[in-house]
Design an enzyme around this catalytic site. Structure first.
Site, mmCIF file in Angstrom:
data_model
loop_
_atom_site.group_PDB
_atom_site.id
_atom_site.type_symbol
_atom_site.label_atom_id
_atom_site.label_comp_id
_atom_site.label_asym_id
_atom_site.label_seq_id
_atom_site.Cartn_x
_atom_site.Cartn_y
_atom_site.Cartn_z
ATOM 1 N N GLY A 20 10.680 -52.133 -42.519
ATOM 2 C CA GLY A 20 9.112 -52.431 -42.336
ATOM 3 C C GLY A 20 8.789 -50.885 -42.043
ATOM 4 N N GLU A 39 10.993 -41.919 -34.751
ATOM 5 C CA GLU A 39 12.261 -42.454 -34.903
ATOM 6 C C GLU A 39 13.199 -42.175 -33.744
ATOM 7 O OE1 GLU A 39 14.001 -45.016 -36.889
ATOM 8 O OE2 GLU A 39 15.527 -44.340 -35.582
ATOM 9 N N GLY A 90 18.173 -49.324 -40.380
ATOM 10 C CA GLY A 90 19.256 -50.142 -40.825
ATOM 11 C C GLY A 90 19.657 -49.849 -42.066
ATOM 12 N N ALA A 95 24.851 -52.733 -45.995
ATOM 13 C CA ALA A 95 25.944 -52.924 -47.113
ATOM 14 C C ALA A 95 24.885 -52.932 -48.448
ATOM 15 C CB ALA A 95 26.731 -54.320 -47.070
ATOM 16 N N VAL A 237 2.996 -47.289 -25.289
ATOM 17 C CA VAL A 237 1.820 -47.482 -26.318
ATOM 18 C C VAL A 237 0.573 -48.152 -25.367
ATOM 19 C CG1 VAL A 237 0.870 -48.386 -28.292
ATOM 20 C CG2 VAL A 237 3.272 -47.870 -27.963
ATOM 21 N N HIS A 475 22.083 -59.590 -38.517
ATOM 22 C CA HIS A 475 20.797 -60.017 -39.228
ATOM 23 C C HIS A 475 20.147 -60.639 -38.213
ATOM 24 C CE1 HIS A 475 23.153 -60.507 -43.132
ATOM 25 N NE2 HIS A 475 22.730 -59.052 -42.868
ATOM 26 N N GLY A 508 11.645 -56.849 -38.960
ATOM 27 C CA GLY A 508 12.114 -58.267 -39.103
ATOM 28 C C GLY A 508 11.897 -59.240 -37.930
HETATM 29 C C1 LIG Z 1 26.620 -53.036 -40.510
HETATM 30 C C2 LIG Z 1 25.358 -53.607 -41.098
HETATM 31 C C3 LIG Z 1 25.255 -54.059 -42.561
HETATM 32 C C4 LIG Z 1 23.978 -54.784 -42.957
HETATM 33 N N1 LIG Z 1 24.098 -55.051 -44.261
HETATM 34 C C5 LIG Z 1 23.205 -55.834 -44.701
HETATM 35 C C6 LIG Z 1 22.741 -55.873 -46.006
HETATM 36 O O1 LIG Z 1 23.764 -55.715 -46.734
HETATM 37 N N2 LIG Z 1 21.604 -56.261 -46.481
HETATM 38 C C7 LIG Z 1 20.571 -56.650 -45.710
HETATM 39 O O2 LIG Z 1 19.615 -57.373 -46.082
HETATM 40 N N3 LIG Z 1 20.850 -56.482 -44.487
HETATM 41 C C8 LIG Z 1 21.688 -55.807 -43.775
HETATM 42 N N4 LIG Z 1 21.716 -55.515 -42.529
HETATM 43 C C9 LIG Z 1 20.661 -55.899 -41.632
HETATM 44 C C10 LIG Z 1 19.512 -54.675 -41.871
HETATM 45 O O3 LIG Z 1 20.022 -53.500 -41.545
HETATM 46 C C11 LIG Z 1 18.485 -55.164 -41.080
HETATM 47 O O4 LIG Z 1 17.990 -56.582 -41.286
HETATM 48 C C12 LIG Z 1 17.291 -54.284 -41.291
HETATM 49 O O5 LIG Z 1 17.418 -52.820 -41.186
HETATM 50 C C13 LIG Z 1 16.025 -54.661 -40.255
HETATM 51 O O6 LIG Z 1 14.649 -53.755 -40.819
HETATM 52 P P1 LIG Z 1 13.660 -53.550 -39.779
HETATM 53 O O7 LIG Z 1 12.701 -52.830 -40.576
HETATM 54 O O8 LIG Z 1 13.450 -54.626 -39.017
HETATM 55 O O9 LIG Z 1 14.287 -52.398 -38.816
HETATM 56 P P2 LIG Z 1 15.513 -51.271 -38.843
HETATM 57 O O10 LIG Z 1 15.943 -51.149 -40.194
HETATM 58 O O11 LIG Z 1 16.503 -51.950 -37.739
HETATM 59 O O12 LIG Z 1 14.671 -50.040 -38.248
HETATM 60 C C14 LIG Z 1 14.355 -50.113 -36.864
HETATM 61 C C15 LIG Z 1 14.145 -48.492 -36.624
HETATM 62 O O13 LIG Z 1 13.400 -48.430 -35.213
HETATM 63 C C16 LIG Z 1 14.136 -47.241 -34.432
HETATM 64 N N5 LIG Z 1 13.560 -47.721 -33.254
HETATM 65 C C17 LIG Z 1 13.876 -48.741 -32.281
HETATM 66 N N6 LIG Z 1 13.355 -48.746 -30.979
HETATM 67 C C18 LIG Z 1 12.619 -47.288 -31.027
HETATM 68 C C19 LIG Z 1 11.891 -46.824 -30.447
HETATM 69 N N7 LIG Z 1 11.468 -47.326 -29.048
HETATM 70 N N8 LIG Z 1 11.241 -45.779 -30.751
HETATM 71 C C20 LIG Z 1 11.544 -44.980 -31.823
HETATM 72 N N9 LIG Z 1 12.290 -45.691 -32.480
HETATM 73 C C21 LIG Z 1 12.860 -46.886 -32.469
HETATM 74 C C22 LIG Z 1 15.651 -47.767 -34.761
HETATM 75 O O14 LIG Z 1 16.165 -46.555 -34.404
HETATM 76 C C23 LIG Z 1 15.585 -48.209 -36.046
HETATM 77 O O15 LIG Z 1 15.964 -46.966 -36.689
HETATM 78 C C24 LIG Z 1 23.212 -54.916 -41.899
HETATM 79 C C25 LIG Z 1 23.181 -54.524 -40.700
HETATM 80 C C26 LIG Z 1 24.122 -53.985 -40.219
HETATM 81 C C27 LIG Z 1 24.194 -53.445 -38.887
#
Ligand SMILES: Cc1cc2nc3c(=O)[nH]c(=O)nc-3n(C[C@H](O)[C@H](O)[C@H](O)COP(=O)(O)OP(=O)(O)OC[C@H]3O[C@@H](n4cnc5c(N)ncnc54)[C@H](O)[C@@H]3O)c2cc1C
Ligand code: SF4
Length: 538
Positions: A20, A39, A90, A95, A237, A475, A508
């Site tokens: 996102g 980040e 993530g 994967a 914030v 997930h 998410g």
């Molecule tokens: C081992 C593993 C394998 C996976 N494989 C798959 C796959 O094959 N396919 C799939 O669709 N999904 C997969 N996922 C799930 C996927 O990674 C997540 O669903 C996705 O990354 C979520 O996206 P997001 O934008 O919600 O947040 P994220 O990608 O989790 O990013 C959030 C970011 O915010 C940062 N953050 C959090 N709090 C703060 C704060 N207070 N200040 C600053 N930064 C902060 C975190 O460090 C993180 O980097 C996998 C997850 C794991 C752990």
């Protein structure tokens, strides 16, 4: 942007650089805004990733213990939640399986009826897939072929499919591991390499073949002026200048996430929360509780979903092929209408995961299942001690094992609350409530048994699922869902936080239904859609 905002540090601050956050950063920078991405995790180069899962310091994120990797685990009563923490969120540890969920998800949950999702979303899925470089996996490793055979033996061979993956793969006949100039963005992106089929995607791709966010969305966002602040955690914030609804902008306070450096203060006209489902829930709970954003909906933490996952598998010490070869998740099958299984692997040498696995054990959770497991293990040791020892000792685990990730699209959800847990009453933290997601899925266990038979190996369960009845999930979604009002959710259908101006959630946490497939493509597509509602900078 409204008048008077030029004196602020940024137009938009994006908290978190996952799916996102990266989409938001690029699209806002393209619209001419001054963007900062804050980040918590580190920035990674391919050569810095761990070679195996024994290198905990480079794999796990627990800075208080000196572990500065990119993979985090949070333990709750109802689930152990795995998530990424890095520049690229993530995507660094994922994967790279990117699947479009079935259309019926738009009819369920609090987002139903708030937009014409079924006609709007396909274009955003298409953009997301193009930006992330999604292709059909053309590398079927031995584990994938075994999955296909097991599906045939179970009468569901026709459901076998190659996953769609965000991995740069060589065209048929070309050698693997070749360096190529940017294949995705007309030369504007970085140089890349084609996949070597090493199975290492979840430990970070050391070969530059996985299409992580730092080589697409974030890379392009930085080229358009977005500034990334790694190893920086947002802790506050609050609205600026006495305008309690945020109409005059926001002050964002940060600390170093690795324990060094001082508190910093940034100002911005608007803020996008993209800290992941867990991260955004935690921040919004904290900010509501301490009075920084008191009008946040009471619905934070409601409707948290985990895709109803269970990890099982099979270990085959005598199988002649290296089961770690291929991409991390190369294929999948549907064993029934609701139950989806993917073949998962870790790279050779990543044997530490064996410490969490044991012989397959069914039965209702609780002391009886633990007893059953214990007796089963003792019996196996007495009956065939060498075979059982070879199953439980770690060395060779990744080469000999296929992990089966089972996901069910049945609706069920948890609630996260901000409470003092009984075992640590000194401060509040996220605690889970609700009905437990089952850790024992009989159909999946039966499938694992068939799979093991094919290899002459042994089916496996995850030890924590048996001992604590706690499923593991990568997930976690929901908790700040899209809805028509603050009485039903946290953001509206354009991702605007109820009760505030210029405050958004794009990650998410906004997802309002169980997807039944891996969620990142949906998170990306939703963020693409959300950004279309923000006008270009004037
Ligand atoms: C081992 C593993 C394998 C996976 N494989 C798959 C796959 O094959 N396919 C799939 O669709 N999904 C997969 N996922 C799930 C996927 O990674 C997540 O669903 C996705 O990354 C979520 O996206 P997001 O934008 O919600 O947040 P994220 O990608 O989790 O990013 C959030 C970011 O915010 C940062 N953050 C959090 N709090 C703060 C704060 N207070 N200040 C600053 N930064 C902060 C975190 O460090 C993180 O980097 C996998 C997850 C794991 C752990
Ligand atoms: S299989 Fe290996 S080379 Fe291919 S994307 Fe995964 S980690 Fe990179």
């Amino acid at each position: 942007m409204a008048e008077g905002t030029q004196s602020l540090d940024f137009d938009f601050i994006v908290i978190g650089s996952g799916f996102g956050g990266s989409v938001s950063a690029l699209r806002l920078a393209e619209k001419g805004y001054r963007v900062a991405v804050i980040e918590m995790g580190r920035r990674w180069a391919p050569e810095d990733f761990p070679r195996t899962s024994w290198s905990l310091r480079r794999w796990i994120w627990r800075p208080g213990l000196g572990l500065r990797g990119f993979f985090n685990m949070r333990f709750f009563r109802h689930a152990t939640i795995f998530h990424g923490c890095a520049v690229g969120g993530g995507s660094i540890t994922y994967a790279a399986t990117l699947l479009v969920p079935p259309d019926k998800i738009w009819d369920n949950g609090s987002w139903a009826g708030l937009a014409d999702w079924k006609s709007e979303m396909p274009q955003h899925y298409a953009t997301a897939a193009r930006m992330l470089g999604v292709i059909e996996n053309n590398i079927l490793g031995p584990a994938d072929l075994l999955l296909q055979k097991a599906a045939e033996a179970s009468g569901v061979g026709h459901t076998f499919y190659r996953t769609k993956v965000a991995i740069l793969q060589a065209a048929g006949g070309e050698p693997r591991g070749l360096k190529v100039p940017d294949p995705f963005f007309g030369g504007e992106g970085p140089e890349r390499s084609t996949c070597k089929a090493c199975g290492g995607c979840m430990l970070g791709c050391r070969h530059g073949a996985k299409n992580t966010l730092d080589v697409n969305y974030l890379y392009l966002a930085e080229k358009r002026g977005a500034q990334i602040f790694p190893e920086t955690r947002v802790v506050d914030v609050k609205p600026l200048g006495g305008a309690t609804d945020g109409g005059a902008g926001y002050e964002v306070q940060t600390v170093s996430s690795i324990g060094r450096g001082t508190r910093r203060r940034f100002t911005s006209r608007a803020v996008v929360f993209s800290a992941s489902s867990l991260g955004t829930m935690q921040l919004l709970f904290e900010l509501k509780e301490k009075g920084s954003l008191p009008a946040i909906s009471q619905q934070v933490g409601k409707y948290v979903r985990t895709n109803s996952e269970s990890l099982i598998g099979a270990r085959a010490p005598d199988w002649p092929e290296d089961l770690s070869q291929g991409v991390a998740i190369g294929s999948g099958v549907y064993i029934d209408e609701h139950t989806h299984i993917e073949a998962v692997r870790y790279p050779q040498g990543s044997d530490s995961l064996s410490l969490l696995t044991t012989i397959l054990t069914g039965g209702h959770p609780g002391p009886r299942r633990i007893g059953r497991w214990f007796l089963g293990l003792v019996w196996a040791l007495l009956r065939s001690p060498i075979r059982t020892f070879r199953l439980v000792q770690p060395f060779g685990f990744a080469r000999q094992t296929v992990i089966l990730l089972c996901m069910q699209a049945l609706d069920g959800h948890l609630e996260m609350r901000w409470e003092r847990p009984w075992f640590w009453p000194f401060h509040k933290q996220l605690v889970s409530r609700g009905r437990k997601v089952p850790t024992y899925i009989p159909e999946a266990n039966e499938f694992a048994r068939k799979f093991a038979q094919l290899t002459g190996g042994t089916a496996m369960s995850m030890l924590p699922e048996i001992l604590f009845d706690v499923p593991g999930t990568a997930h976690c979604i929901g908790g700040c869902t899209i809805a028509d009002s603050p009485e039903r959710g946290v953001v509206d259908s354009q991702h605007r936080v109820f009760g505030y101006k210029n405050l958004y959630v794009c990650d998410g946490s906004v997802i309002a239904a169980n997807l039944g497939v891996n969620p990142s493509l949906t998170i990306t597509a939703l963020a693409e859609r959300a950004m279309t509602f923000i006008p270009a900078a004037s």
